[in-house]
Design an enzyme around this catalytic site. Structure first.
Site, short mmCIF file in Angstrom:
data_model
loop_
_atom_site.label_atom_id
_atom_site.label_comp_id
_atom_site.label_asym_id
_atom_site.label_seq_id
_atom_site.Cartn_x
_atom_site.Cartn_y
_atom_site.Cartn_z
CE1 TYR A 116 41.25 37.48 51.57
CE2 TYR A 116 41.34 39.47 50.25
CZ TYR A 116 41.63 38.14 50.42
OH TYR A 116 42.29 37.45 49.43
CG ASN A 127 49.85 33.20 50.07
OD1 ASN A 127 49.09 33.79 49.30
ND2 ASN A 127 49.45 32.76 51.25
CD GLU A 186 36.13 32.84 49.39
OE1 GLU A 186 36.68 32.08 48.56
OE2 GLU A 186 36.62 33.09 50.50
#
Length: 140
Positions: free
Chosen positions: A51, A114, A128
């Protein structure tokens, strides 16, 4: 339509509630194939590296803390327009705004918890995917 690959992460809130199979069912029902999958517990260093793009954002530390709070399931999804399809199946980041039948509407606990992460572009998907998977781990 172009066959693409994208990254999906089933987040700690969903793995804690044993929802991996239900999330996978949503993905597969949408025509996405799971061509790689692993369950892991991210270290702080891994979460910070993954991140890093959000490092200067006010939510960064909370995000890292959340993503290291329990195991995640990292996956490579494959299918026609996989990036856009996965984002459609996930639903809006805020589950209150997510469409009925999406993963976030059905399973998210909050905007922070979420349930899933998905790549937002084909270029990010490539980066990623390579963060979590060696080419030999992807069986398509």
């Amino acid at each position: 339509m172009t066959t693409e690959r994208t990254l999906s992460i089933i987040k700690p809130d969903a793995t804690r509630r044993n929802l991996t199979g239900k999330v996978n069912a949503h993905l597969e029902a949408a025509g996405l194939r799971i061509v790689a999958q692993k369950r892991l517990w991210l270290s702080r260093a891994q979460a910070e590296a993954f991140y890093a793009v959000h490092r200067d954002r006010p939510f960064f530390n909370d995000l890292v803390k959340f993503m290291t709070s329990g195991p995640v399931v990292a996956q490579v999804l494959e299918g026609p327009n996989a990036v856009a399809k996965n984002r459609e199946v996930m639903g809006a980041t805020n589950p209150a705004n997510a469409a009925p039948g999406t993963i976030r509407k059905d399973f998210a606990e909050s905007i922070e918890a979420n349930s899933v992460h998905g790549s937002d572009s084909l270029d990010n998907a490539k980066d990623e995917i390579s963060f979590f998977f060696a080419r030999t781990e992807i069986v398509g």
